[in-house]
Scaffold this motif. Structure first.
Motif, short mmCIF file in Angstrom:
data_model
loop_
_atom_site.label_atom_id
_atom_site.label_comp_id
_atom_site.label_asym_id
_atom_site.label_seq_id
_atom_site.Cartn_x
_atom_site.Cartn_y
_atom_site.Cartn_z
N GLY A 38 11.04 5.49 -9.54
CA GLY A 38 9.91 5.85 -9.18
C GLY A 38 9.94 6.23 -7.51
N ASN A 39 9.24 6.44 -6.69
CA ASN A 39 8.76 6.74 -5.26
C ASN A 39 7.74 5.37 -5.22
OD1 ASN A 39 9.78 8.81 -5.06
ND2 ASN A 39 7.88 10.30 -4.96
N GLY A 40 7.98 4.48 -3.45
CA GLY A 40 7.64 3.45 -3.45
C GLY A 40 5.66 3.81 -2.59
N GLY A 41 4.68 2.95 -3.20
CA GLY A 41 3.22 3.08 -2.41
C GLY A 41 3.40 3.55 -0.80
N TYR A 59 -6.79 -13.50 9.11
CA TYR A 59 -5.70 -14.82 8.58
C TYR A 59 -4.74 -14.09 8.06
CZ TYR A 59 -10.16 -17.70 9.76
OH TYR A 59 -10.34 -18.57 10.34
N LYS A 60 -5.34 -12.40 7.48
CA LYS A 60 -3.85 -12.08 6.92
C LYS A 60 -3.53 -10.60 8.02
CE LYS A 60 -2.35 -9.69 2.63
NZ LYS A 60 -2.80 -8.77 1.20
N THR A 61 -1.76 -10.83 7.78
CA THR A 61 -1.60 -9.90 9.24
C THR A 61 -0.53 -9.11 9.21
OG1 THR A 61 -0.35 -11.49 10.31
CG2 THR A 61 -2.23 -11.24 11.09
N LYS A 62 -0.27 -9.13 7.36
CA LYS A 62 1.15 -8.58 6.96
C LYS A 62 0.58 -7.90 6.21
CE LYS A 62 4.68 -10.97 8.82
NZ LYS A 62 5.93 -12.06 8.93
N TYR A 63 0.91 -5.93 5.13
CA TYR A 63 0.43 -5.83 3.86
C TYR A 63 1.48 -5.06 3.95
CZ TYR A 63 -4.49 -7.04 5.62
OH TYR A 63 -5.58 -7.01 6.18
N LYS A 64 1.98 -5.09 2.53
CA LYS A 64 2.49 -4.31 1.41
C LYS A 64 2.72 -3.24 0.33
CE LYS A 64 7.83 -4.88 0.33
NZ LYS A 64 7.77 -3.70 -0.53
N ALA A 65 2.86 -2.13 0.86
CA ALA A 65 2.82 -1.40 -0.85
C ALA A 65 3.55 -1.69 -1.74
CB ALA A 65 3.06 -0.18 -0.23
N GLN A 66 3.15 -1.90 -2.96
CA GLN A 66 3.51 -2.01 -4.45
C GLN A 66 4.78 -0.58 -4.02
OE1 GLN A 66 2.04 -0.42 -8.51
NE2 GLN A 66 2.68 -2.81 -8.47
N ASN A 67 6.41 -1.33 -4.71
CA ASN A 67 7.88 -0.70 -4.21
C ASN A 67 7.76 -0.49 -5.97
OD1 ASN A 67 8.78 -1.96 -2.70
ND2 ASN A 67 10.08 -3.53 -4.21
N GLY A 68 8.42 1.09 -5.87
CA GLY A 68 8.46 1.80 -6.99
C GLY A 68 10.02 1.32 -8.05
N GLU A 69 9.54 1.65 -9.33
CA GLU A 69 10.36 0.90 -10.43
C GLU A 69 11.39 1.62 -10.27
OE1 GLU A 69 8.37 0.50 -14.28
OE2 GLU A 69 6.91 -1.06 -13.60
N ALA A 70 12.68 0.37 -11.26
CA ALA A 70 13.90 1.68 -11.31
C ALA A 70 13.84 2.67 -12.53
CB ALA A 70 14.78 0.99 -11.57
N GLY A 71 14.66 3.90 -12.20
CA GLY A 71 14.86 4.44 -13.63
C GLY A 71 14.97 3.87 -15.00
N ILE A 115 -0.23 6.23 6.70
CA ILE A 115 0.28 5.52 8.31
C ILE A 115 1.43 4.97 7.81
CG2 ILE A 115 -1.16 3.02 7.47
CD1 ILE A 115 -0.67 4.72 11.01
N ALA A 116 1.97 5.00 6.53
CA ALA A 116 3.58 4.59 6.38
C ALA A 116 3.47 5.18 5.28
CB ALA A 116 3.62 3.14 6.39
N LYS A 117 4.91 5.98 4.63
CA LYS A 117 4.72 6.53 3.06
C LYS A 117 5.61 5.61 2.59
CE LYS A 117 3.70 11.51 4.78
NZ LYS A 117 5.17 12.77 5.26
N GLY A 118 5.99 5.43 1.66
CA GLY A 118 6.56 4.75 0.41
C GLY A 118 7.70 5.64 0.53
N GLY A 119 8.99 4.88 0.29
CA GLY A 119 10.48 5.60 0.03
C GLY A 119 10.83 5.88 -1.26
#
Length: 426
Positions: A38-41, A59-71, A115-119
């Motif tokens: 699956g594509n990343g968020g 206080y929170k300065t790092k943000y990461k979207a959810q990874n896509g799941e494996a096939g 601002i950032a596209k998922g892989g």
């Protein structure tokens, strides 16, 4: 008031493609059946009027979207990673942290920006079957999500900005003409954050006014909290310059007015071009007739109003004049006074997708690098035999080995691709 934040953003990585085989009763020869990852968020920035500061990012300065799941098996696709929506106040500028180029100006409620596209998810082994390779034992790895470090900078959106020295009555004025209730006291720098108020003229007309904390000489160079305050003046369509005309603190109203105007001009030349009305406050205490001298000095350049925020004298006339000036103002949008590079983000990420290959020789090692090789290494599992064969075949299609031969490579020589070093054989 938190109006500046530096944050790191990372979109989700794509899920890996699967290596799987059909195991069906009436399919004796089986075959590849690995599904795609699956594509990343993606990361989306959204402007909202429900926020007024950037306090969330203290206080929170790092943000990461959810990874896509494996096939999965049986050609099942992996689940797409959820997008991450980051909310910021309306009026937030988004800058790339290192260059400080403005990428986006979020000045409308509900406006969204990716601002950032998922892989992209990797392809399963079902995609690599052909007439020669009937049973591919490898699949693509998922692509990395885009990542960027940005600065959020909040510049308040107000139609009217009240400017002037400390303790000239700006907070009192905004409390009189709107429902804002700022802290008011008879000492300098009572106001340490901008205050916003809505001025309702009638059922169809209103405007937003901002009380910009008191400026001082040298504000354009950062004296006091100069830059912190002056940047909030930039978006205002009209300026109302309050002057303490009473002179009870021993200051000269004419010199004070000239000094603040000079600070505005030094900070940004365009500020000096904004429409401005002068309000001579504390006129009920003008026992030395300072207003007469002030009017003689500036009436040919500005509209001047005598008011008393404490007694409300002249307030209606001032509000009406502000409303009329807003209606005539050519500045219709809350545009930033710096340019927004709408193509910057595309160029920023495109630099990671260069397809030119670089060939060189370092310490008897032939080195091949470039984003094209990097992307290939991302996709292929070199611990798998078929993955290595696919890697080598792709390099041949890219004419990498032809170029190495031109450079004089011999059997047994070392060749580096990224961080990996191989021995070259025909």
């Amino acid at each position: 008031m938190i109006d500046y934040a530096r944050v790191s953003l990372k979109a989700g990585d794509g899920g890996n493609g699967a290596v799987a085989w059909r195991r069906e009763k009436y399919e004796p020869n089986g075959g590849p059946a690995g599904g795609d990852g699956g594509n990343g968020g993606s990361i989306i920035i959204k402007a909202t009027r429900n926020l007024s500061t950037l306090d969330e990012f203290r206080y929170k300065t790092k943000y990461k979207a959810q990874n896509g799941e494996a096939g999965g098996k049986k050609k099942k696709f992996g689940k797409k990673g959820d997008d991450l929506i980051i909310k910021v106040p309306v009026g937030t500028l988004v800058r790339e942290a290192n260059s400080e180029v403005i990428i986006k100006d979020l000045n409308k409620d509900g406006e969204e920006y990716v601002i950032a596209k998922g892989g992209r998810g990797g392809r399963g082994n079902v995609h690599f079957k052909n007439s020669i390779r009937q049973a591919p034992r490898f699949a693509e790895l998922g692509r990395s999500g885009q990542e960027i470090e940005v600065i959020f900078e909040l510049k308040i959106l107000a139609d009217v900005g009240l400017v002037g020295l400390p303790n000239v009555g700006k907070s009192t004025l905004i409390s009189v003409i709107s429902k804002a209730r700022p802290k008011i006291a008879n000492y300098h720098f009572t106001t340490i954050d901008p205050n916003l108020g809505v001025v309702n003229i009638d059922s169809e007309r209103s405007f937003i006014v901002a009380d910009i904390p008191g400026l001082i000489e040298g504000a354009s160079d950062g004296s006091g909290l100069g830059h912190d305050f002056l940047k909030h003046v930039e978006r205002c369509r009209v300026l109302v310059h309050l002057v303490d005309i009473s002179g009870i603190e021993g200051r000269n109203p004419i010199e004070d007015f000239k000094m603040i105007n000079e600070e505005l001009k030094l900070y940004n030349e365009k500020l000096a071009q904004k429409p401005m009305i002068i309000a001579m406050n504390k006129s009920d205490l003008d026992f030395n007739k300072n207003s007469d001298e002030f009017i003689n000095e500036f009436s040919d350049k500005y509209d001047i109003y005598k008011i008393s925020a404490a007694t409300t004298e002249g307030i209606k006339e001032l509000v009406d004049a502000i409303s009329e000036l807003l209606a005539k103002s050519d500045i219709k949008e809350f545009d930033p006074m710096e340019e927004v590079d709408t193509e910057f983000l595309e160029k920023y990420y495109d630099r990671e997708i260069e397809y030119d290959l670089n060939f060189r020789k370092e310490n008897d090692i032939f080195v091949v690098d470039g984003k094209r090789v990097d992307k290939l290494l991302e996709k292929v599992d070199l611990e798998d035999y078929d993955g290595k064969m696919y890697f080598e075949k792709t390099l041949r299609e890219m004419e990498v080995f032809d170029k190495l031969k031109e450079m004089g490579i011999q059997e047994g020589d070392s060749v580096a691709f990224g961080d990996l070093v191989f021995e070259y054989y025909e």
